[in-house]
Motif scaffolding. Structure first.
Motif, PDB file in Angstrom:
ATOM      1  N   LEU A 241       2.471   6.280  -2.743  1.00  0.00           N
ATOM      2  CA  LEU A 241       3.533   7.049  -3.408  1.00  0.00           C
ATOM      3  C   LEU A 241       3.151   7.342  -4.854  1.00  0.00           C
TER       4      LEU A 241
ATOM      5  N   GLN B 188       7.281  -6.433  15.795  1.00  0.00           N
ATOM      6  CA  GLN B 188       8.101  -6.052  14.648  1.00  0.00           C
ATOM      7  C   GLN B 188       8.978  -4.839  14.958  1.00  0.00           C
TER       8      GLN B 188
ATOM      9  N   VAL C 253       2.799  -2.340   8.489  1.00  0.00           N
ATOM     10  CA  VAL C 253       4.054  -2.121   9.218  1.00  0.00           C
ATOM     11  C   VAL C 253       5.075  -1.384   8.353  1.00  0.00           C
ATOM     12  N   GLY C 254       5.090  -1.690   7.082  1.00  0.00           N
ATOM     13  CA  GLY C 254       6.002  -0.992   6.167  1.00  0.00           C
ATOM     14  C   GLY C 254       5.638   0.477   6.039  1.00  0.00           C
TER      15      GLY C 254
ATOM     16  N   SER D 185       6.540   2.325   9.259  1.00  0.00           N
ATOM     17  CA  SER D 185       8.003   2.483   9.365  1.00  0.00           C
ATOM     18  C   SER D 185       8.480   3.587   8.429  1.00  0.00           C
ATOM     19  N   SER D 186       7.971   3.567   7.215  1.00  0.00           N
ATOM     20  CA  SER D 186       8.419   4.572   6.240  1.00  0.00           C
ATOM     21  C   SER D 186       8.005   5.972   6.665  1.00  0.00           C
TER      22      SER D 186
ATOM     23  N   LYS E  19       9.999  -3.940  17.880  1.00  0.00           N
ATOM     24  CA  LYS E  19      10.994  -4.332  18.879  1.00  0.00           C
ATOM     25  C   LYS E  19      12.225  -4.956  18.194  1.00  0.00           C
ATOM     26  N   HIS E  20      11.979  -5.913  17.316  1.00  0.00           N
ATOM     27  CA  HIS E  20      13.116  -6.638  16.732  1.00  0.00           C
ATOM     28  C   HIS E  20      13.892  -5.808  15.712  1.00  0.00           C
ATOM     29  N   SER E  21      13.264  -4.774  15.169  1.00  0.00           N
ATOM     30  CA  SER E  21      14.011  -3.909  14.241  1.00  0.00           C
ATOM     31  C   SER E  21      14.563  -2.692  14.973  1.00  0.00           C
TER      32      SER E  21
ATOM     33  N   MET F  86      10.520   7.105   9.092  1.00  0.00           N
ATOM     34  CA  MET F  86      11.794   7.467   8.443  1.00  0.00           C
ATOM     35  C   MET F  86      11.677   8.809   7.733  1.00  0.00           C
ATOM     36  N   ASN F  87      10.465   9.093   7.236  1.00  0.00           N
ATOM     37  CA  ASN F  87      10.243  10.370   6.557  1.00  0.00           C
ATOM     38  C   ASN F  87       9.849  11.491   7.518  1.00  0.00           C
TER      39      ASN F  87
ATOM     40  N   GLY G  12       0.571  -4.590   4.616  1.00  0.00           N
ATOM     41  CA  GLY G  12       1.329  -3.400   4.204  1.00  0.00           C
ATOM     42  C   GLY G  12       1.460  -2.351   5.298  1.00  0.00           C
TER      43      GLY G  12
ATOM     44  N   THR H  74       0.827  -1.216   0.000  1.00  0.00           N
ATOM     45  CA  THR H  74       0.000   0.000   0.000  1.00  0.00           C
ATOM     46  C   THR H  74       0.856   1.259   0.000  1.00  0.00           C
ATOM     47  N   GLN H  75       1.993   1.235   0.698  1.00  0.00           N
ATOM     48  CA  GLN H  75       2.819   2.450   0.725  1.00  0.00           C
ATOM     49  C   GLN H  75       3.300   2.822  -0.681  1.00  0.00           C
ATOM     50  N   TYR H  76       3.499   1.821  -1.529  1.00  0.00           N
ATOM     51  CA  TYR H  76       3.921   2.128  -2.904  1.00  0.00           C
ATOM     52  C   TYR H  76       2.760   2.696  -3.720  1.00  0.00           C
TER      53      TYR H  76
ATOM     54  N   GLU I 183       9.088  -6.068   1.320  1.00  0.00           N
ATOM     55  CA  GLU I 183       7.659  -5.982   0.998  1.00  0.00           C
ATOM     56  C   GLU I 183       7.437  -6.101  -0.508  1.00  0.00           C
TER      57      GLU I 183
ATOM     58  N   ILE J 114       7.430 -13.059  15.415  1.00  0.00           N
ATOM     59  CA  ILE J 114       6.629 -12.148  14.583  1.00  0.00           C
ATOM     60  C   ILE J 114       5.661 -12.948  13.708  1.00  0.00           C
TER      61      ILE J 114
ATOM     62  N   TYR K 191      12.558  -7.995   5.195  1.00  0.00           N
ATOM     63  CA  TYR K 191      11.725  -9.162   5.510  1.00  0.00           C
ATOM     64  C   TYR K 191      10.219  -8.895   5.542  1.00  0.00           C
ATOM     65  N   PHE K 192       9.752  -7.656   5.354  1.00  0.00           N
ATOM     66  CA  PHE K 192       8.318  -7.389   5.478  1.00  0.00           C
ATOM     67  C   PHE K 192       7.477  -8.141   4.430  1.00  0.00           C
TER      68      PHE K 192
ATOM     69  N   LEU L 141      16.512  -8.060  10.659  1.00  0.00           N
ATOM     70  CA  LEU L 141      15.084  -7.765  10.806  1.00  0.00           C
ATOM     71  C   LEU L 141      14.751  -6.274  10.628  1.00  0.00           C
ATOM     72  N   HIS L 142      15.455  -5.583   9.765  1.00  0.00           N
ATOM     73  CA  HIS L 142      14.938  -4.302   9.296  1.00  0.00           C
ATOM     74  C   HIS L 142      13.909  -4.609   8.196  1.00  0.00           C
TER      75      HIS L 142
ATOM     76  N   ILE M 144      21.516  -3.501  13.984  1.00  0.00           N
ATOM     77  CA  ILE M 144      20.923  -4.634  14.713  1.00  0.00           C
ATOM     78  C   ILE M 144      21.618  -5.892  14.216  1.00  0.00           C
TER      79      ILE M 144
END
Lengths: 303, 303
Positions: free
Chosen positions: A46, A102, A72-73, A76-77, A104-106, A80-81, A70, A41-43, B39, B98, B68-69, B63-64, B144
């Protein structure tokens, strides 16, 4: 009042080239609501040049992957933005557990605040009120907890006709005019009749999102006279048995819901990967409800 | 022996239109290894018409999300498509937690077995041996836990030249010929000299996958004389400071690793979204290591 439903994904669970999983953007004036968020979905956002800051609320109908993988991506994005705006996510129980694991591990720390609201998928439940809309759940019948969402825009206030206003018209009176009031100005002894300075604002509109669900008439009362309805139509009549087995609907069944709710328009989507073309979906639905449209990716539908 | 590296994604964490996140398919004869799974990877595999059954092993570097998404969607779709073959996933600690949460909330029961193997990202660790290859970790230096993967194909056995064999040649002798042995047949008293009936098989090849990582020379010994190396080159020299801050590499640094390991070829990728074109990456890397190639999505590189 702008009230637009942008289709980002028309596919269902099994992926096919050229059809993406469920994701939709409902825009009402300057507020945008993301509904479901399948992989990629993020794509799609965009490609459509949708700004993250426009979206303050995300609605996830249920936790089958084609409706939320879609997310979590996207989240995250956005971080980052450097997104700063708070976000509220409405979803069935479990999503926060998944996302938290997710992040936590990243070792991800988001730059904005997320407010998780667990949806009641069994009952009609008031979820949200903003300046422009109210949103409530639509209980749906699927294999796991699932609900749709009923959006109602509020009636707009009256609109000022600027060229009719006298010079130096007192600013505080503008709000009263928008609220539909006549104004008596004590100083001058003049009465400003509302109808001379305003025209009607937009009327209230409503839109129902119903995916995924078996055919079920329980929602018909709730959705009476809805202006637009998106209803899943994974199959056509030829796969009625399969629709029943998997708790999905056929195009005809989607149209029956639109007809019985006295909807003004129907948009169908969530097509099974077995259908290469969608003519049969459209023909079948139109036999029951003429004002049916096929959901097409990248296309925006005026409600 | 076929030894091909198919690029499915060349992007890095921040999404851009027309560049997808990390995913690669290394194919050695009839075995295919999926390396990272950003993704949308399942859609890239569909576009490339890669059959699920060819992939028995997936390697996740870290796990970034851009690595792996796409995994949960891929695994779910494989199950919906009735995959039966066992799958082994090598990944740092956390991935099974996860995925398990996601499958639980979607009430998904996979139709095939997944074997999770937690990677040791700190040390060189033997992960896998199949008929054709061995795989070991390459400790990398990132924010990580993260490791790369070193694939070594085994030297092929000698190949029989069928037209040189006498009629009714005893079947059990074929294996001995493939193993390079001469054969003395007691019954007939004939000696079959291996060189008369076979030609050399393929030689062993090696390939190193290194993403994501800061510039770090620790791996140089391990990767000596590698045939091919994929090394991330998120930035160019002009962003060296940013590369250091984020534990990524520049194109020049990737080339320095290739040069110091005496690699035969270098493929660079994982480009930052800030680069619209990649000429500077290629020029910079080639100044240090001439046999450098830019990773391009959909392109397969012979190792």
């Amino acid at each position: 009042m702008n009230f637009d439903f942008l289709v980002l994904g028309t596919g269902s669970a099994t992926p096919v080239v050229n059809r993406h999983p469920s994701a939709f953007l409902l825009s009402i004036e300057n507020e945008s609501f993301l509904i479901d968020c399948g992989e990629g979905t993020q794509y799609r956002l965009l490609e459509q040049k949708i700004k993250s800051s426009r979206i303050r609320h995300i609605f996830i109908s249920h936790l089958h992957g084609d409706h939320y993988f879609g997310l979590v991506g996207l989240l995250s994005s956005w971080s980052m933005n450097q997104r700063k705006e708070d976000l509220t996510i409405f979803a069935p129980r479990g999503l926060d557990e998944i996302l938290t694991a997710q992040f936590k591990h990243s070792d991800t720390r988001l730059h904005y605040k997320i407010n998780f609201v667990e949806t009641d998928t069994e009952n009609v439940y008031h979820l949200l009120e903003t300046n422009l809309v109210t949103v409530e759940t639509i209980p749906l019948h699927h294999r796991i907890p699932c609900c749709g969402f009923l959006f109602r825009s509020k009636a707009c206030k009256r609109k000022i006709v600027a060229e009719n206003l006298p010079a130096n018209f007192p600013i505080p009176y503008l709000k009263m005019l928008k609220d539909g009031l006549d104004i008596y100005d004590e100083l001058s002894g003049i009465t400003y009749k509302n109808e001379d300075y305003t025209i009607a604002g937009g009327t209230s509109k409503s839109f129902a999102y119903c995916s995924d669900t078996a055919y079920n008439e329980l929602k018909i009362n709730q959705l009476q006279n809805v202006d637009g309805i998106y209803h899943e139509a994974t199959f056509t009549d030829s796969e009625l048995k399969r629709a029943e087995q998997t708790n999905h609907s056929t195009a005809r069944q989607a149209a029956m819901i639109a007809q019985q709710t006295n909807a003004k328009q129907l948009i169908i989507g969530h097509y099974s990967s077995r259908y290469k073309t969608l003519d049969s979906h459209l023909i079948e639905a139109k036999e029951v409800f003429e004002n049916t449209f096929l959901a097409e990716e990248g296309k925006s539908y005026k409600i």
